[in-house]
Design an enzyme around this catalytic site. Structure first.
Site, PDB file in Angstrom:
ATOM      1  N   HIS A  28       1.032  -1.224   0.000  1.00 49.20           N
ATOM      2  CA  HIS A  28       0.128   0.024  -0.120  1.00 49.20           C
ATOM      3  C   HIS A  28       1.047   1.312   0.022  1.00 49.20           C
ATOM      4  CE1 HIS A  28      -2.922  -2.853   2.295  1.00 49.20           C
ATOM      5  NE2 HIS A  28      -3.506  -2.616   1.247  1.00 49.20           N
ATOM      6  N   LYS A 140      -1.541  -6.642  -7.989  1.00 54.96           N
ATOM      7  CA  LYS A 140      -1.765  -7.829  -7.068  1.00 54.96           C
ATOM      8  C   LYS A 140      -3.205  -8.318  -7.409  1.00 54.96           C
ATOM      9  CE  LYS A 140      -2.220  -9.991  -2.937  1.00 54.96           C
ATOM     10  NZ  LYS A 140      -3.992  -9.723  -2.751  1.00 54.96           N
ATOM     11  N   SER A 176      -0.339  -8.967   1.686  1.00 59.64           N
ATOM     12  CA  SER A 176      -1.811  -8.926   1.868  1.00 59.64           C
ATOM     13  C   SER A 176      -1.899  -8.461   3.129  1.00 59.64           C
ATOM     14  CB  SER A 176      -2.110 -10.011   1.161  1.00 59.64           C
ATOM     15  OG  SER A 176      -3.425  -9.992   1.608  1.00 59.64           O
ATOM     16  N   ARG A 178      -4.393  -9.795   4.492  1.00 58.97           N
ATOM     17  CA  ARG A 178      -5.074 -11.014   4.960  1.00 58.97           C
ATOM     18  C   ARG A 178      -3.696 -12.009   5.370  1.00 58.97           C
ATOM     19  NH1 ARG A 178      -8.477  -9.997   0.633  1.00 58.97           N
ATOM     20  NH2 ARG A 178     -10.756 -10.052   1.670  1.00 58.97           N
TER      21      ARG A 178
END
Ligand code: AMP
Length: 274
Positions: A28, A140, A176, A178
């Site tokens: 990010h 991604k 990620s 996650r």
């Protein structure tokens, strides 16, 4: 928010936007830095968009680390964090039934019903509030990027849409939010996704599409902690599955798999050797 952007623009400044769902990582932040290199004022939005979660369990467990995210954004020099409340961003708004075909019928589309409609609707809302000149999305989420480009072109959204290469951990795992939910064993198993993509990239165009698919599948099959949803080789423009290379110079390999409690996706570009 629109006022802030309008004022920046009145002063002759360009506004960049990086939409995220938070739990920020280096991927990010690389997007934010890229936006800072190309626009005068950069907004990062953090919004865990309920419309795009087809799995309520995934939504309930999505990591939320707003204070830490705000500190990271300040550190990289992001000018504004836009973290709207759900009720605020969707106030008086009925989600639109965009026609997302043909992209929406492929890969993630049938596996995550409603997901891309949720994405496109929230992106429209974010654009409405932020009024950015340019926007950055990660490769991604390759199909998401393609979907936003498709919709932006059909709807004549004025924003310039940019893709940005995937930022990876030292062992290749795509960063990620996650990943935070992976146990140590899951984290190790998860490296099979990138290993499979790399393996297919090594044989692509030297072998048939079917052999290239088989090479990727065999890496994934050797990792019992990974439950594959798809491993596909597609046309880089349309994302339609390929049966032969034809005269393409590149293709894209994409993978989606369940690893422990999370569903991970990744992709790489396959290049024809020169
Ligand atoms: P998310 O918060 O996961 O919705 O991601 C927000 C934006 O960051 C999306 O455009 C993603 O494609 C992008 N992104 C997520 N992970 C990465 C990564 N590892 N490298 C580059 N961009 C990423």
């Amino acid at each position: 928010m629109a006022e802030w952007s309008a004022r920046a623009r009145l002063d002759g400044r360009s506004v960049g936007l990086v939409p995220t769902m938070g739990a920020l990582h280096a991927g990010h932040l690389a997007l934010v830095r890229e936006a800072l290199n190309h626009t005068d004022r950069v907004v990062c939005s953090i919004f865990v968009n309920p419309l795009q979660f087809n799995d309520p369990n995934d939504l309930a467990h999505y990591p939320r680390t707003l204070e830490k995210d705000a500190a990271l954004l300040e550190e990289v020099g992001c000018h504004l964090l836009f973290a709207p409340e759900k009720d605020a961003i969707f106030a008086g708004f009925t989600p639109r039934r965009y026609d997302l075909s043909p992209l929406g019928d492929l890969l993630e589309g049938p596996l995550r019903p409603g997901h891309f409609l949720g994405v496109v609707n929230v992106v429209e809302r974010l654009f409405y509030y932020v009024r950015p000149d340019q926007v950055w999305f990660g490769e991604k989420d390759r199909q998401q990027l393609a979907m936003i480009r498709q919709t932006a072109s059909r709807e004549r959204w004025p924003e310039r849409i940019h893709g940005f290469p995937t930022v990876r951990e030292h062992d290749g795992l795509a960063m990620s939010s996650r990943n935070l939910r992976l146990s140590e064993a899951d984290r190790k198993a998860a490296t099979a996704l990138y290993r499979a993509l790399r393996t297919s990239a090594e044989v692509a165009f030297r072998s048939t599409v079917q052999e290239t698919l088989a090479a990727g599948h065999s890496v994934l099959a050797s990792e019992p902690g990974v439950s594959v949803e798809y491993f596909a080789i597609v046309d880089p423009g349309t994302l339609m599955p390929l049966t032969q290379w034809g005269d393409l110079d590149s293709a894209v390999a994409l993978v989606a798999a369940q690893v422990g409690p999370v569903r991970l996706i990744d992709n790489v570009t396959l290049h024809r050797p020169t």
